[in-house]
Design a protein around this motif. Structure first.
Motif, mmCIF file in Angstrom:
data_model
loop_
_atom_site.group_PDB
_atom_site.id
_atom_site.type_symbol
_atom_site.label_atom_id
_atom_site.label_comp_id
_atom_site.label_asym_id
_atom_site.label_seq_id
_atom_site.Cartn_x
_atom_site.Cartn_y
_atom_site.Cartn_z
ATOM 1 N N ILE A 22 0.833 -1.202 0.000
ATOM 2 C CA ILE A 22 0.000 0.000 0.000
ATOM 3 C C ILE A 22 0.867 1.251 0.000
ATOM 4 C CG2 ILE A 22 -1.686 1.305 1.332
ATOM 5 C CD1 ILE A 22 -2.745 -1.379 2.339
ATOM 6 N N ILE A 23 0.580 2.160 -0.920
ATOM 7 C CA ILE A 23 1.266 3.445 -0.994
ATOM 8 C C ILE A 23 0.259 4.522 -0.601
ATOM 9 C CG2 ILE A 23 2.401 5.100 -2.502
ATOM 10 C CD1 ILE A 23 3.269 2.695 -4.218
ATOM 11 N N GLN A 24 0.602 5.297 0.429
ATOM 12 C CA GLN A 24 -0.303 6.322 0.922
ATOM 13 C C GLN A 24 0.289 7.698 0.652
ATOM 14 O OE1 GLN A 24 -0.561 4.880 4.972
ATOM 15 N NE2 GLN A 24 -2.526 3.923 4.549
ATOM 16 N N ASP A 25 -0.494 8.555 0.012
ATOM 17 C CA ASP A 25 -0.086 9.921 -0.278
ATOM 18 C C ASP A 25 -0.602 10.853 0.820
ATOM 19 O OD1 ASP A 25 1.075 9.174 -2.709
ATOM 20 O OD2 ASP A 25 -0.832 9.377 -3.768
ATOM 21 N N TRP A 26 -0.109 12.075 0.805
ATOM 22 C CA TRP A 26 -0.599 13.130 1.683
ATOM 23 C C TRP A 26 -1.309 14.155 0.809
ATOM 24 C CZ3 TRP A 26 -0.081 14.061 7.027
ATOM 25 C CH2 TRP A 26 0.564 13.052 7.724
ATOM 26 N N LEU A 27 -2.553 14.479 1.138
ATOM 27 C CA LEU A 27 -3.366 15.409 0.369
ATOM 28 C C LEU A 27 -3.757 16.589 1.248
ATOM 29 C CD1 LEU A 27 -5.701 12.735 -1.224
ATOM 30 C CD2 LEU A 27 -3.656 13.727 -2.217
ATOM 31 N N LEU A 28 -3.919 17.747 0.624
ATOM 32 C CA LEU A 28 -4.274 18.967 1.343
ATOM 33 C C LEU A 28 -5.562 19.532 0.754
ATOM 34 C CD1 LEU A 28 -3.441 21.217 3.386
ATOM 35 C CD2 LEU A 28 -2.290 22.331 1.477
ATOM 36 N N TYR A 29 -6.564 19.720 1.587
ATOM 37 C CA TYR A 29 -7.831 20.332 1.187
ATOM 38 C C TYR A 29 -7.987 21.659 1.906
ATOM 39 C CZ TYR A 29 -9.665 16.115 -1.053
ATOM 40 O OH TYR A 29 -9.876 15.053 -1.887
ATOM 41 N N HIS A 51 -10.686 5.521 -4.318
ATOM 42 C CA HIS A 51 -10.253 6.106 -5.584
ATOM 43 C C HIS A 51 -9.133 5.290 -6.230
ATOM 44 C CE1 HIS A 51 -7.495 7.558 -2.534
ATOM 45 N NE2 HIS A 51 -6.628 7.845 -3.486
ATOM 46 N N LYS A 52 -8.607 4.303 -5.526
ATOM 47 C CA LYS A 52 -7.491 3.509 -6.037
ATOM 48 C C LYS A 52 -8.004 2.216 -6.670
ATOM 49 C CE LYS A 52 -4.267 5.180 -2.564
ATOM 50 N NZ LYS A 52 -3.326 4.780 -1.512
ATOM 51 N N PRO A 53 -7.359 1.763 -7.732
ATOM 52 C CA PRO A 53 -7.773 0.490 -8.326
ATOM 53 C C PRO A 53 -7.508 -0.699 -7.410
ATOM 54 C CG PRO A 53 -5.980 1.490 -9.595
ATOM 55 C CD PRO A 53 -6.313 2.428 -8.492
ATOM 56 N N ASP A 63 -5.457 7.446 1.774
ATOM 57 C CA ASP A 63 -4.407 8.442 1.891
ATOM 58 C C ASP A 63 -4.559 9.241 3.184
ATOM 59 O OD1 ASP A 63 -3.460 7.720 -0.628
ATOM 60 O OD2 ASP A 63 -4.748 9.169 -1.641
ATOM 61 N N PHE A 64 -3.498 9.958 3.547
ATOM 62 C CA PHE A 64 -3.554 10.913 4.644
ATOM 63 C C PHE A 64 -4.169 12.196 4.106
ATOM 64 C CE2 PHE A 64 -0.393 7.998 6.147
ATOM 65 C CZ PHE A 64 -0.530 8.008 7.522
ATOM 66 N N VAL A 65 -5.044 12.826 4.878
ATOM 67 C CA VAL A 65 -5.727 14.036 4.426
ATOM 68 C C VAL A 65 -5.520 15.130 5.470
ATOM 69 C CG1 VAL A 65 -7.931 15.080 3.827
ATOM 70 C CG2 VAL A 65 -7.449 12.730 3.149
ATOM 71 N N VAL A 66 -5.029 16.284 5.018
ATOM 72 C CA VAL A 66 -4.858 17.464 5.856
ATOM 73 C C VAL A 66 -5.871 18.502 5.380
ATOM 74 C CG1 VAL A 66 -3.265 19.279 6.592
ATOM 75 C CG2 VAL A 66 -2.400 16.977 6.121
#
Length: 159
Positions: A22-29, A51-53, A63-66
């Protein structure tokens, strides 16, 4: 004869994702002037990893969400004064209720956290997913070392 044909066919195997893959990104909203429910739905979608296949409902591959500017999130209609948040101490007469105005004045990040919590699975997996949500009232956050990717949130005009 039919048995021979079935054994020689090459079949595709379904790949099951393991925790190490598993690859987890960091996203900013940015929650500035965004409708609460629409933003919470998009965040819950990202936290679950739908959202991932490689989505698996039994794994935490989101993913991580900020989220910044949580104090400026918008609620529609009369929810600012009519919607109530309840909590109970467990003792008789221990029910406490607060409106969105009161919660926004003291702890504005709890409005968004509560909305996202209701959209995630219940139980240990949902709590693990919720721990990857970082909500901040202002426009500063301490996660700049993770280099979160800014996510544009398109919302439809409710004219």
């Amino acid at each position: 004869m039919h048995l021979f044909l079935l054994t020689n066919n090459i079949m595709q195997k379904t790949h099951n994702v393991t925790a190490g893959e598993i690859i987890q990104d960091w996203l900013l909203y940015d929650a500035d002037n965004v409708v609460l429910g629409r933003l919470a739905s998009a965040i819950a979608h990202r936290l679950r990893g739908k959202h991932k296949p490689s989505f698996s409902p039994h794994l935490d591959n989101g993913d991580f969400v900020v989220v910044i500017n949580a104090e400026k999130v918008r609620v529609t209609g009369n929810k600012e004064s009519d919607k109530l948040y309840h909590r109970h101490s467990g003792y008789p007469g221990g029910l406490r209720s607060q409106s969105v105005q009161d919660v926004r004045a003291k702890h504005p990040e709890r409005i968004l956290t509560s909305a996202v919590r209701g959209m995630l699975p219940k139980g240990p997996l949902g709590r693990q997913m919720l721990s990857k949500l970082k909500v901040y009232a202002g426009n500063q956050h301490p996660h700049s070392a993770q280099q979160p990717k800014q996510q544009a949130f398109e919302q439809k005009n409710a004219n």
